[in-house]
Every structure is written in structure tokens, then in C-alpha cells.
Design a protein around this motif. Sequence first.
Motif, PDB file in Angstrom:
ATOM      1  N   LEU A  25      51.024  67.791  67.818  1.00  0.00           N
ATOM      2  CA  LEU A  25      49.655  67.282  67.937  1.00  0.00           C
ATOM      3  C   LEU A  25      48.787  67.817  66.794  1.00  0.00           C
ATOM      4  N   PHE A  26      48.937  69.112  66.527  1.00  0.00           N
ATOM      5  CA  PHE A  26      48.139  69.700  65.441  1.00  0.00           C
ATOM      6  C   PHE A  26      48.517  69.075  64.087  1.00  0.00           C
ATOM      7  N   VAL A  27      49.825  68.883  63.894  1.00  0.00           N
ATOM      8  CA  VAL A  27      50.285  68.293  62.626  1.00  0.00           C
ATOM      9  C   VAL A  27      49.711  66.886  62.469  1.00  0.00           C
ATOM     10  N   ARG A  28      49.799  66.126  63.599  1.00  0.00           N
ATOM     11  CA  ARG A  28      49.318  64.747  63.545  1.00  0.00           C
ATOM     12  C   ARG A  28      47.816  64.713  63.226  1.00  0.00           C
ATOM     13  N   GLN A  29      47.052  65.575  63.876  1.00  0.00           N
ATOM     14  CA  GLN A  29      45.590  65.561  63.642  1.00  0.00           C
ATOM     15  C   GLN A  29      45.256  66.029  62.241  1.00  0.00           C
ATOM     16  N   ARG A  30      46.056  66.969  61.693  1.00  0.00           N
ATOM     17  CA  ARG A  30      45.800  67.380  60.311  1.00  0.00           C
ATOM     18  C   ARG A  30      46.030  66.209  59.368  1.00  0.00           C
ATOM     19  N   ALA A  31      47.102  65.447  59.619  1.00  0.00           N
ATOM     20  CA  ALA A  31      47.380  64.262  58.778  1.00  0.00           C
ATOM     21  C   ALA A  31      46.276  63.226  58.953  1.00  0.00           C
ATOM     22  N   ARG A  32      45.825  63.064  60.196  1.00  0.00           N
ATOM     23  CA  ARG A  32      44.758  62.101  60.476  1.00  0.00           C
ATOM     24  C   ARG A  32      43.479  62.521  59.746  1.00  0.00           C
ATOM     25  N   LEU A  33      43.225  63.812  59.772  1.00  0.00           N
ATOM     26  CA  LEU A  33      42.019  64.327  59.102  1.00  0.00           C
ATOM     27  C   LEU A  33      42.108  64.092  57.594  1.00  0.00           C
ATOM     28  N   ARG A  34      43.259  64.412  57.016  1.00  0.00           N
ATOM     29  CA  ARG A  34      43.413  64.209  55.557  1.00  0.00           C
ATOM     30  C   ARG A  34      43.224  62.744  55.218  1.00  0.00           C
ATOM     31  N   ARG A  35      43.856  61.858  55.991  1.00  0.00           N
ATOM     32  CA  ARG A  35      43.743  60.424  55.742  1.00  0.00           C
ATOM     33  C   ARG A  35      42.289  59.976  55.861  1.00  0.00           C
ATOM     34  N   MET A  36      41.604  60.443  56.882  1.00  0.00           N
ATOM     35  CA  MET A  36      40.227  60.028  57.086  1.00  0.00           C
ATOM     36  C   MET A  36      39.367  60.451  55.916  1.00  0.00           C
ATOM     37  N   ARG A  37      39.529  61.704  55.486  1.00  0.00           N
ATOM     38  CA  ARG A  37      38.697  62.188  54.377  1.00  0.00           C
ATOM     39  C   ARG A  37      38.952  61.389  53.109  1.00  0.00           C
ATOM     40  N   ARG A  38      40.208  61.143  52.839  1.00  0.00           N
ATOM     41  CA  ARG A  38      40.576  60.400  51.638  1.00  0.00           C
ATOM     42  C   ARG A  38      40.006  58.988  51.705  1.00  0.00           C
ATOM     43  N   GLU A  39      40.183  58.326  52.859  1.00  0.00           N
ATOM     44  CA  GLU A  39      39.775  56.914  52.958  1.00  0.00           C
ATOM     45  C   GLU A  39      38.256  56.772  52.995  1.00  0.00           C
ATOM     46  N   VAL A  40      37.582  57.692  53.634  1.00  0.00           N
ATOM     47  CA  VAL A  40      36.116  57.624  53.658  1.00  0.00           C
ATOM     48  C   VAL A  40      35.571  57.770  52.243  1.00  0.00           C
ATOM     49  N   ALA A  41      36.127  58.712  51.472  1.00  0.00           N
ATOM     50  CA  ALA A  41      35.683  58.888  50.090  1.00  0.00           C
ATOM     51  C   ALA A  41      35.994  57.633  49.268  1.00  0.00           C
ATOM     52  N   ASP A  42      37.196  57.082  49.456  1.00  0.00           N
ATOM     53  CA  ASP A  42      37.571  55.854  48.724  1.00  0.00           C
ATOM     54  C   ASP A  42      36.657  54.706  49.098  1.00  0.00           C
ATOM     55  N   ASP A  43      36.430  54.551  50.407  1.00  0.00           N
ATOM     56  CA  ASP A  43      35.606  53.430  50.875  1.00  0.00           C
ATOM     57  C   ASP A  43      34.208  53.514  50.272  1.00  0.00           C
ATOM     58  N   HIS A  44      33.670  54.716  50.275  1.00  0.00           N
ATOM     59  CA  HIS A  44      32.311  54.856  49.763  1.00  0.00           C
ATOM     60  C   HIS A  44      32.277  54.610  48.258  1.00  0.00           C
ATOM     61  N   ARG A  45      33.269  55.129  47.558  1.00  0.00           N
ATOM     62  CA  ARG A  45      33.308  54.929  46.106  1.00  0.00           C
ATOM     63  C   ARG A  45      33.446  53.445  45.774  1.00  0.00           C
ATOM     64  N   GLU A  46      34.300  52.740  46.502  1.00  0.00           N
ATOM     65  CA  GLU A  46      34.480  51.310  46.270  1.00  0.00           C
ATOM     66  C   GLU A  46      33.203  50.537  46.588  1.00  0.00           C
ATOM     67  N   SER A  47      32.555  50.916  47.681  1.00  0.00           N
ATOM     68  CA  SER A  47      31.309  50.233  48.052  1.00  0.00           C
ATOM     69  C   SER A  47      30.258  50.414  46.975  1.00  0.00           C
ATOM     70  N   MET A  48      30.144  51.653  46.478  1.00  0.00           N
ATOM     71  CA  MET A  48      29.164  51.917  45.421  1.00  0.00           C
ATOM     72  C   MET A  48      29.480  51.078  44.185  1.00  0.00           C
ATOM     73  N   SER A  49      30.763  50.997  43.835  1.00  0.00           N
ATOM     74  CA  SER A  49      31.113  50.253  42.618  1.00  0.00           C
ATOM     75  C   SER A  49      30.895  48.759  42.802  1.00  0.00           C
ATOM     76  N   GLU A  50      30.973  48.265  44.052  1.00  0.00           N
ATOM     77  CA  GLU A  50      30.680  46.855  44.310  1.00  0.00           C
ATOM     78  C   GLU A  50      29.187  46.588  44.207  1.00  0.00           C
ATOM     79  N   VAL A  51      28.420  47.502  44.796  1.00  0.00           N
ATOM     80  CA  VAL A  51      26.984  47.246  44.940  1.00  0.00           C
ATOM     81  C   VAL A  51      26.209  47.608  43.679  1.00  0.00           C
ATOM     82  N   ALA A  52      26.598  48.718  43.017  1.00  0.00           N
ATOM     83  CA  ALA A  52      25.773  49.252  41.929  1.00  0.00           C
ATOM     84  C   ALA A  52      25.433  48.231  40.845  1.00  0.00           C
ATOM     85  N   PRO A  53      26.395  47.457  40.320  1.00  0.00           N
ATOM     86  CA  PRO A  53      26.020  46.502  39.265  1.00  0.00           C
ATOM     87  C   PRO A  53      25.020  45.458  39.756  1.00  0.00           C
TER      88      PRO A  53
END
Lengths: 178, 406
Positions: free
Chosen positions: B219-247
Motif C-alpha cells: 500500500l505504501f509503495v503504491r501510494q508513493r508511486a501514485r504521489l510521484r505520478r500526481m506531482r509529475r502530471e500536475v506539473a506537466d498539465d500546468h506547464r502545457e496549459s500555460m503554453s497553450e494560453v500564454a500566446p
Amino acid sequence: MTSDATKLPLLRELFRRLARGRHLCVDDGELFWALDNAFDEYQQLFLALGFVLKRHARDFFYFEGDGVSEIAQRMAVFLFILIEKIGDEGRPVTDALLGAEWTISRLPHFSTERYRKYMERLDVPDEARLRAVLQSLERYGFVQITGPDSFRFRTPIYRFLDLCVALGEQAEREGSGS
Amino acid sequence: MLVSPKSFFLFAGEYTDLLVDLFHHPEGLTDGELLDLIHRHLAGAGDARQNILDRLLKLGFIEPAPEATSRYELTRVVQNLIGHLLHEQRLSSAAVVQGYLDDLAALSGELEGALLRRGRSTAERALSDIATQLERIRSDSRANRDSITQEVLRLKANRENRSAVARWEAVNRIWERYLVPLRELIEVGQAMDTCLDRLGRLLEQGHELFATEPELVQLFVRQRARLRRMRREVADDHRESMSEVAPLYQSLRRDTRLLRGAAEAIDAFSRGGPSALPLDPGFTLSVFRLDGLIHDGTLESYLTGIIGYRERAPSGPILPPEPPTPPFIIESAELNARLAAALPVDDVLAWLFLNYSAAPPAELLRGFALVLANSEAGLEATDRSEETYEAGPVVFQAHPVRAVCA
């Protein structure tokens, strides 16, 4: 500065055009490149004669002016009306201005009562006089007339766009400060 | 009331277009409007329309709107599901994300307590809830990115022909309300980072602490992987959104200022004429002329003013000039004959002024000189005092001279 600044290429032609208000951009070929290659030297030479050579961020050159003439007023209102019309149509202004060839007989300057009155106030009551304004715009390097009924804008038109942006920013500041 | 998933999805599969249309009426519909909508999608449904409406209610697709029982809207769950499928979800603001982070912080506290007490079941429950929150954040982040991308595409295509100002307001809202606050939330060292760093440490500790319990370790291993994935994807999502909107944000902001500037200039011009145009010093043109020459611009203005001039023919016949008036000349012979006929004349100058009143003063004097030169006139000086004689604006003073018969 070169030891003999008068040896700068195309000096006579450049001075003749710039002094008369012409804006030179890449479309002007060797005249543009002469300025681009030795801008500092030209600038110093012209400064000694009392003319301030300017280089715009969009890569065109012109002499700084010292007043607003009736011609400048007509050209400005011509552009402002066009910009307003483009905005009303929901099109991106800069792209619409610079990205297309325009048909003179389809310009909007007499399409509404309000615009007609504006043009009459500038002593431009009909298409013939409007074409005279376009000829002024061409002489100053803002447009290139491409055919009997067509023209396109050149990058020096950014001087008008910069002015509009500055006025817009000022209006925003005054609005937020009120 | 429990709803059978099978019944739910069968209905959704059969009436998908109706549900999508309902989704695009976020304000809800009255029962009359809803029945009309059902009719449009199911021509010939007849009495079945009411039956479909009832099933929409029963299966939890719609519910009465809060302000009126005869008005219906999609339930939130169905809205979110259809929005997710269409990439048209409502955006989650930074405040919503902060709420998730607050929950996560509380759950991290629970987990920490469980680790301190080595409470296995408490740790399991906390880990389950933590997983739900992490997925909620990840899901909302992806939903935001998809929605923002769709909205940016819509704004760029501008099929509704919205004005630049309206589009600017839409993109500015996305920028100011969602992207900038979210960036502040997820930046390194900020709220999300701090919260997730703490959770990460707790998950590591739990992994070590319960090393001898494989199921819990997983359970701990799974949640650590889930946490890493979430952090990575949230950062990616926000970066992509900014690059779509900024221009688009930059170009619409510039366009809006440009349009506003043009409008301000036109307004000044309409109120105060050409001299009120705010052109100086931002827009001036170089002028150059040699001394004594007319400035090109002035000449051009003049020529523009006479463009179209047509010479007009005179309106009537050209009249000859009036003949000149001949000068008044006193004829010597005529003068002497008239004077001789009038003799005796007590005052020759007075008689001259009276009988030749049309003559100019100089001619009168010449006439007097003619009289004096006429030896047959019989002139005598008198002893009278000087008299005044007026000839128009000229005044003479003289001793009267008498003329008698010679």
C-alpha cells in the motif's frame, strides 16, 4: 565612425528619402541593408546634421519627426477606422492588417454615417481623396500599392499600432486609477 | 436511492445525444422545455416523452433545480462525467485545489499518528483516503488542462465571431482565475510542494516501519508511486496549459489595448477634431524642405483640397465696362459768352462757382484764370473784404472781383 562618413553607401538616396519622412524596411532592398549594416555610422552622421535616425524593434528605419501634419492626421484616422472595423469583426488586428492584401474600393471608410462624417471632417469626402491618402501612406512607406485597386501594409505600420497600444495602456492605467 | 449501474449506462447509451444536449444547458430547463427537447431528439416519442423524463429523474441524470421544482438540471455527477468525456469540464480553481491539499494535510496528520502508534488499520484507512485525494487532484488537473485546451481552440477559431474584447475577457479569466493562482500553488516551496513533500516522507517512513508486513508495504509503495505520478502530471498539465494560453493571452491583450487605443483616439477626434488627435509625440513624421520652398505636406494638402475642381463657365454674358466719364472742361469761348450775357456780375468767382457747379475745383480756378485773361471782360477789383468760396471739399478765400460791361 568611418574616417569619411560621406563614403557610406547610398548616402544621398537614403538622406533624400528619410528626410522626407520615408520609412525604410526590408522591402526596400539595398537601402534597408545599407542602414542595417552600418546603422551606427549613419546615425552619427545624420545626427551631426540635426536628424535623429531611429531603428524600430520591428526592423525598419525612419527619421524622428518634429510635428504632426494634416497628412499625418489623415493617415492616422484612416488606420484607426480600419483597426476598429477589424476589431468589430472579431479578427486579430495585427494579422488582419499585415497578413492580407486590401481592396481599396471595399474599404470601410464610407460604409457608415459615422465614418463618412469622420472622413469629411478630414476633407476626404470620397474614394478619390481616400486614394490620395493611400498615396501619402505609400510615400511614407506604410503601405505598398500593389495594383489599381489593391494595397498591402508594410511593417512600418507598427508605428501606428504602437501608438494605439500606448493609448490603450494609458486608458487602462487611468481606468484602474479612477 | 441506489441506481443500477447497468440501467444507468444502458439509458445513457440509448439517449446519449439527449444527455449531451442537456449538458449544454447548464442553466437548466423547465419541464415544458425538457419535454420539447426530448421530442426533438425522439420524434414520434409521443406519450413516451413523459416516461423518458421520469426515467431521467429516477436514474439520477437530472434533479430539480434548487430555485424551482418545475425546473431541472443535470446532476453534478453526470455533468462531471459528460464534461470529462467531452473535455468540457468546469475548471477547478486554486481554491478548490487548496481544499484538496488541506484534506491531504489532515490525512497526512492521521497517517503520522498511525505511524507513531503503529496502528495498521488506521494507516490503511488513511492510505485509502490519501489515494482518493491524490487521484482527485490528478483528475482535476487533467480536466483543467483539457478544458483549457478546448477553450483556447474555441477562442482561436472564433466561430461565434466574438469581438477581441470578449475573447480577451475569456482568456484573461482563465489566466487570472486559474493559471496564475495554480502556478503560485504548485511552485517549488509553495503550498502544494510543502504538503506533498511531507506526505512523501511519511510514506517512506511507513514503508520502513511496516517492512515486515508485505500487504501494508505494498500500500505504501503504491501510494508513493501514485504521489510521484500526481506531482509529475500536475506539473506537466500546468506547464502545457500555460503554453497553450500564454500566446493567445499576449496577443489578445495586445489586441485589446490596440483596439482601446484606436477607440480613444477616434473618440478624441470626434469630440475635438483633427487637432485633438493624440499623435504627438508618439507619432511624428520627418519633414525637410529648402528655404523658400513650400513644404511637401502643405503642398499636398492644398492639392488634395482642389482635387475634383471643375472650372465653371460664367453664369451670364460678360458686360462691357461703362464708358469713362469725360473730364469737365470749361470752354473759354462759352465761358466768355455766358459771362458777357450776365453782365454786370458783382462777384465773378461766385458767379463761376454757381454757373459751373459741376466743375472740379481745379477747373473752376482755370475758368477764373480764363476770365482774368479775357481783356474784354471789364473786370474791377472791389474794396470788399475776403470772401469764402466752397467747391466741394475745397474752400477758397479771395477778394471779390466785379465784371462790368466793357
